[in-house]
Structures are given as structure tokens and as C-alpha cells.
Scaffold this motif. Structure first.
Motif, PDB file in Angstrom:
ATOM      1  N   ALA A  88       0.847  -1.194   0.000  1.00  0.00           N
ATOM      2  CA  ALA A  88       0.000   0.000   0.000  1.00  0.00           C
ATOM      3  C   ALA A  88       0.884   1.246   0.000  1.00  0.00           C
ATOM      4  O   ALA A  88       1.793   1.373   0.822  1.00  0.00           O
ATOM      5  CB  ALA A  88      -0.925   0.002   1.221  1.00  0.00           C
ATOM      6  N   LEU A  89       0.609   2.178  -0.910  1.00  0.00           N
ATOM      7  CA  LEU A  89       1.509   3.311  -1.120  1.00  0.00           C
ATOM      8  C   LEU A  89       1.704   4.151   0.131  1.00  0.00           C
ATOM      9  O   LEU A  89       2.818   4.595   0.417  1.00  0.00           O
ATOM     10  CB  LEU A  89       0.994   4.181  -2.269  1.00  0.00           C
ATOM     11  N   ALA A  90       0.647   4.421   0.894  1.00  0.00           N
ATOM     12  CA  ALA A  90       0.782   5.271   2.079  1.00  0.00           C
ATOM     13  C   ALA A  90       1.795   4.694   3.060  1.00  0.00           C
ATOM     14  O   ALA A  90       2.653   5.417   3.604  1.00  0.00           O
ATOM     15  CB  ALA A  90      -0.576   5.449   2.751  1.00  0.00           C
ATOM     16  N   PHE A  91       1.719   3.383   3.291  1.00  0.00           N
ATOM     17  CA  PHE A  91       2.648   2.745   4.225  1.00  0.00           C
ATOM     18  C   PHE A  91       4.063   2.682   3.641  1.00  0.00           C
ATOM     19  O   PHE A  91       5.055   2.856   4.359  1.00  0.00           O
ATOM     20  CB  PHE A  91       2.157   1.342   4.567  1.00  0.00           C
ATOM     21  N   ILE A  92       4.161   2.416   2.345  1.00  0.00           N
ATOM     22  CA  ILE A  92       5.468   2.351   1.692  1.00  0.00           C
ATOM     23  C   ILE A  92       6.184   3.702   1.803  1.00  0.00           C
ATOM     24  O   ILE A  92       7.378   3.771   2.112  1.00  0.00           O
ATOM     25  CB  ILE A  92       5.310   1.928   0.221  1.00  0.00           C
ATOM     26  N   SER A 104      -3.149  -2.951  -6.995  1.00  0.00           N
ATOM     27  CA  SER A 104      -2.472  -4.117  -7.543  1.00  0.00           C
ATOM     28  C   SER A 104      -1.432  -4.667  -6.577  1.00  0.00           C
ATOM     29  O   SER A 104      -0.740  -3.917  -5.887  1.00  0.00           O
ATOM     30  CB  SER A 104      -1.801  -3.760  -8.870  1.00  0.00           C
ATOM     31  N   VAL A 105      -1.304  -6.003  -6.559  1.00  0.00           N
ATOM     32  CA  VAL A 105      -0.326  -6.636  -5.670  1.00  0.00           C
ATOM     33  C   VAL A 105       1.111  -6.394  -6.146  1.00  0.00           C
ATOM     34  O   VAL A 105       2.059  -6.589  -5.375  1.00  0.00           O
ATOM     35  CB  VAL A 105      -0.589  -8.160  -5.563  1.00  0.00           C
ATOM     36  N   ASN A 106       1.298  -5.978  -7.411  1.00  0.00           N
ATOM     37  CA  ASN A 106       2.655  -5.699  -7.877  1.00  0.00           C
ATOM     38  C   ASN A 106       2.889  -4.223  -8.198  1.00  0.00           C
ATOM     39  O   ASN A 106       3.900  -3.857  -8.791  1.00  0.00           O
ATOM     40  CB  ASN A 106       3.020  -6.564  -9.090  1.00  0.00           C
ATOM     41  N   ALA A 107       1.955  -3.351  -7.788  1.00  0.00           N
ATOM     42  CA  ALA A 107       2.136  -1.907  -7.999  1.00  0.00           C
ATOM     43  C   ALA A 107       3.345  -1.391  -7.217  1.00  0.00           C
ATOM     44  O   ALA A 107       3.967  -0.407  -7.620  1.00  0.00           O
ATOM     45  CB  ALA A 107       0.881  -1.142  -7.595  1.00  0.00           C
ATOM     46  N   ASN A 108       3.674  -2.055  -6.107  1.00  0.00           N
ATOM     47  CA  ASN A 108       4.842  -1.617  -5.340  1.00  0.00           C
ATOM     48  C   ASN A 108       6.115  -1.674  -6.181  1.00  0.00           C
ATOM     49  O   ASN A 108       7.001  -0.829  -6.049  1.00  0.00           O
ATOM     50  CB  ASN A 108       4.995  -2.446  -4.056  1.00  0.00           C
ATOM     51  N   GLN A 109       6.193  -2.645  -7.091  1.00  0.00           N
ATOM     52  CA  GLN A 109       7.367  -2.769  -7.950  1.00  0.00           C
ATOM     53  C   GLN A 109       7.214  -1.959  -9.239  1.00  0.00           C
ATOM     54  O   GLN A 109       8.137  -1.242  -9.645  1.00  0.00           O
ATOM     55  CB  GLN A 109       7.605  -4.237  -8.299  1.00  0.00           C
ATOM     56  N   LEU A 110       6.041  -2.040  -9.864  1.00  0.00           N
ATOM     57  CA  LEU A 110       5.870  -1.438 -11.186  1.00  0.00           C
ATOM     58  C   LEU A 110       5.630   0.066 -11.127  1.00  0.00           C
ATOM     59  O   LEU A 110       6.023   0.800 -12.045  1.00  0.00           O
ATOM     60  CB  LEU A 110       4.702  -2.105 -11.920  1.00  0.00           C
ATOM     61  N   VAL A 111       4.963   0.551 -10.076  1.00  0.00           N
ATOM     62  CA  VAL A 111       4.586   1.969  -9.992  1.00  0.00           C
ATOM     63  C   VAL A 111       5.313   2.690  -8.864  1.00  0.00           C
ATOM     64  O   VAL A 111       5.896   3.767  -9.067  1.00  0.00           O
ATOM     65  CB  VAL A 111       3.061   2.125  -9.809  1.00  0.00           C
ATOM     66  N   TYR A 112       5.302   2.118  -7.657  1.00  0.00           N
ATOM     67  CA  TYR A 112       5.782   2.860  -6.488  1.00  0.00           C
ATOM     68  C   TYR A 112       7.304   2.955  -6.433  1.00  0.00           C
ATOM     69  O   TYR A 112       7.838   3.976  -5.972  1.00  0.00           O
ATOM     70  CB  TYR A 112       5.233   2.249  -5.201  1.00  0.00           C
ATOM     71  N   ASP A 113       8.029   1.931  -6.885  1.00  0.00           N
ATOM     72  CA  ASP A 113       9.483   2.037  -6.919  1.00  0.00           C
ATOM     73  C   ASP A 113       9.933   3.174  -7.843  1.00  0.00           C
ATOM     74  O   ASP A 113      10.760   4.014  -7.439  1.00  0.00           O
ATOM     75  CB  ASP A 113      10.119   0.710  -7.342  1.00  0.00           C
ATOM     76  N   PRO A 114       9.410   3.255  -9.083  1.00  0.00           N
ATOM     77  CA  PRO A 114       9.764   4.412  -9.925  1.00  0.00           C
ATOM     78  C   PRO A 114       9.306   5.742  -9.337  1.00  0.00           C
ATOM     79  O   PRO A 114       9.993   6.760  -9.479  1.00  0.00           O
ATOM     80  CB  PRO A 114       9.056   4.109 -11.251  1.00  0.00           C
TER      81      PRO A 114
END
Length: 395
Positions: free
Chosen positions: A100-104, A377-387
Motif C-alpha cells: 500500500a503506497l501510504a505505508f510504503i 495491484s499486488v505488484n504496484a509496489n514494484q511497477l509503480v511505487y518504486d519508480p
């Protein structure tokens, strides 16, 4: 034909349910989002209130530190997250903390602030009005851009003494783009990440929403006195329909937003606990004008005299995306399967940004993502949030 009829029937039921619904309780339940969705995951959380220039009292949640970090926030850069339509701040908290983006963001050393649009459960207060009054609902996303965002930006800046990063999803991108095009907020902004960016809606492919928008344009809704949509019983109706044999809510979500690739059953269950949130009928009408006309303008009152009263011109003023200053750092991420933020409409936005400074514009295209993948998405942390994190660290 049968599928179109079932969608039309569902929309009609939603409208009838909303028309019959009693207004929700006024104001925010103290500690609602913090206590139910943030502190339960082991994160510190604060509830704040922000009053806009036109009198609306908005709920704002703050996650000042990560789970294992200290509570010192002086050196942390603030990030303001703003949700899309019919949602609230819970949109950023639907997955486990590692997804989840807020926690990340909190775990990566940012001071995280979660906005809630006027009319949602956390933001139903007003200095002189209550949601029982039609005047409370006399707004569209024009006012979110003109009043809500400036109030939120100023509050976070005053609390932290820092310029802020911004993340918007869906309607949260439209209001920011509108404000940026008028050169508002820029003195308090470090950078903006726009997920499923919406500026134009004329090529939107969601049949569900197109039918819904057509219904909201009907004069019959005004005769019904329907100012707030949807409302409490509407959520119960959605839950009831989801339990009906043969109805798959993941398919319903796909019908509305496009075939999302990677949503977990847990995140979808969390979504429907907090969705739909209320908005103004006027806001829906404004969006429907954009869908039907393919324009990006202020609310059209439907006749030249009334437009003259509000705008001193017979037609609504245009939001010109080409007016966004070329040195504003922008991160845009959009998907090939999105039925709301259509790739062709995003293309129009990118055309308007073609002269943007190359080192200040990052554009990410994810072919198999639809509208909700960007926050669920379960992989948004890699595909969206890392960038996204890498982009923030550059600015």
C-alpha cells in the motif's frame, strides 16, 4: 443486449436508492481512518481538520513515521495523497503495508498526509451548513481545485514548514492539473505524481460510466431534489448485488474501470467496505459534460446568462494544460486497459505537455494495468511505487 440491460438496471437502482436515502451523519467520526486502517497495522496516525476558504471542514490523516522509525518528522519531506471520485483516503490503505503506497512512503522516510474530499465520511463538516442543505452540495471539481487543494497544501506546509510532494489518483489528478494550469499551488509544490491521469474524458470506453453520466444529465434528477450521490443505502445495495448468485464483483469492477490485472480478493473486500463515498450531483454532471463534449472546461450552467453571472463570459473558461509551467516536475503513470483514463485521452494530455522540460517529465505506461491497479495491484509496489519513489528522491 442482455449485458447492457443489466448494467442499465443496476445504474437505475443505484439512482433510486440514492434518491431515497437519508443523509449520512454529519462530520467525521473521531479517529475513524486512523484507528481502523492505520494504527491496526502498527503505524502512528493523527487526525487533522482543515477549513477551506468557502467553509468546508476536511478530514486529513497524517502518518508521521514508518512502523519501525522514530516519530521525529522535522527532516521528513511531506507527501499529500489525494484519492479519486466516490473514494476517500482509505484508497491508499487497501493492501498490506508492503503493498500500500501510504505505508510504503512512511517506511521510506516520508511524512504522509491523506486527503479526503468534501462530502466523504471524514469531510462532511462546514462552518455554517450541513449535508442536509442543498447548498452544501453546490460544488463540482472546480471547487476541489480552487478551494480544497489550496487549503490542504497550505495546511501541510504550515504544519511541516516544507514544500510537499503530491500523489493523485483519478479525480485527484484532474483537480491538481487544473490548479497547475492556473499556476496555483506551485509555490508549495516539490513534484507531483499523477496515477491514471485524467484531463480529458471524451474517449472514455467504460459503457457503465457513459450510461451513468447520461442519467445524471437528466433534468428529472433535479426535480427529485437529488443533490448528494450516492449514499448509505447505495452501499448496502452494492453489497446485496455482490451476494446475488452469478454476480462477480470483480467483474463489476472490471465493467466500470477496465479489466484490472492484479487485484487480490482481500483488497477488493477492503474497497467495498469504504466504497462508494458521497459526492455532489453537480460534480457528476460536470464530469458527464467532459465525457459528452470531450472538453476540459469549468462547469457549464447550461445557458449563456447564467454562465455570464459566474464567469463574465457566455461559455465556461477552459483549463489549458499547455499553461502548466514547463519546469514543474511531473510523474505520469497510466495503463493500457484503463476504461476511465483512456490511453487516447492521456495522449491528448501528453500532446499538451510536449514542450515540458524533458528532465522534469517522467511518463510510465503499463500495458496490462487498468484504473484500480495503480492503487490496489499486488505488484504496484514494484511497477509503480518504486519508480515513483525514485522520482521523488530526485526532487
Amino acid at each position: 443486449m442482455a449485458n447492457s440491460f443489466s448494467i442499465l438496471l443496476l445504474v437505475a437502482l443505484l439512482c433510486v436508492s440514492a434518491a431515497r436515502t437519508k443523509p449520512q451523519s454529519i462530520g467525521n467520526v473521531d479517529g475513524g481512518i486512523c484507528k481502523s486502517l492505520v494504527e491496526t497495522q502498527g503505524y502512528p496516525c493523527q487526525e487533522h481538520k482543515v477549513t477551506t476558504e468557502d467553509g468546508y471542514i476536511l478530514g486529513l490523516q497524517r502518518i508521521p513515521a514508518g512502523k519501525s522509525a522514530g516519530n521525529e518528522t522535522a527532516a521528513k519531506l511531506p507527501v499529500l495523497l489525494h484519492h479519486g471520485i466516490l473514494m476517500d483516503a482509505s484508497a491508499w490503505l487497501l493492501n498490506s503495508p508492503d503493498k500500500a503506497l501510504a505505508f510504503i512512503l512512511a517506511d521510506n522516510g516520508f511524512d504522509v498526509w491523506l486527503a479526503n474530499s468534501r462530502g466523504t465520511v471524514s469531510s462532511r463538516g462546514h462552518k455554517t451548513l450541513t449535508p442536509l442543505y442543498p447548498a452544501y452540495w453546490d460544488w463540482s471539481w472546480d471547487q476541489l481545485a480552487a478551494y480544497d487543494l489550496p487549503a490542504l497544501f497550505a495546511y501541510v506546509n504550515n504544519q511541516t514548514g516544507q514544500k510537499l510532494h503530491y500523489v493523485g489518483h483519478s479525480l485527484g489528478t484532474l483537480t491538481a492539473l487544473a490548479a497547475f494550469s492556473q499556476e496555483k499551488l506551485l509555490n508549495l509544490l516539490r513534484s507531483a505524481a499523477l496515477l491514471t491521469p485524467i484531463a480529458y474524458l471524451g474517449q472514455m470506453s467504460s459503457l457503465f460510466i457513459r450510461i451513468l453520466m447520461d442519467l445524471f444529465l437528466s433534468e428529472k434528477l433535479k426535480l427529485l431534489g437529488l443533490h448528494e450521490v450516492p449514499n448509505g443505502e447505495t452501499q448496502e445495495l452494492v453489497e446485496f448485488i455482490c451476494k446475488t448468485p452469478g454476480v462477480d464483483c470483480s467483474d463489476l469492477l472490471a465493467t466500470i474501470t477496465g479489466p484490472n490485472c492484479c487485484l487480490s480478493s482481500a483488497s477488493k473486500a477492503a474497497l467495498f467496505k469504504n466504497f462508494p463515498q458521497s459526492t455532489a450531483t453537480k460534480n457528476m454532471i460536470h464530469l458527464s459534460q467532459m465525457v459528452r463534449m470531450g472538453t476540459l472546461e469549468m462547469y457549464d450552467y447550461g445557458n449563456e446568462d447564467t454562465n455570464m453571472e459566474h464567469y463574465k463570459q457566455p461559455t465556461p473558461p477552459v483549463y489549458n494544460m499547455a499553461n502548466i509551467p514547463k519546469d514543474v516536475p511531473l510523474f505520469l503513470s497510466y495503463g493500457g486497459r484503463d476504461a476511465l483514463s483512456d490511453v487516447n485521452d492521456v495522449g491528448l494530455l501528453l500532446d499538451n505537455l510536449k514542450d515540458h522540460d524533458k528532465d522534469k517529465l517522467v511518463v510510465e505506461y503499463i500495458e496490462d494495468y487498468a484504473h484500480m491497479d495503480f492503487i490496489m495491484s499486488v505488484n504496484a509496489n514494484q511497477l509503480v511505487y518504486d519508480p515513483l519513489l525514485a522520482f521523488f528522491k530526485l526532487h
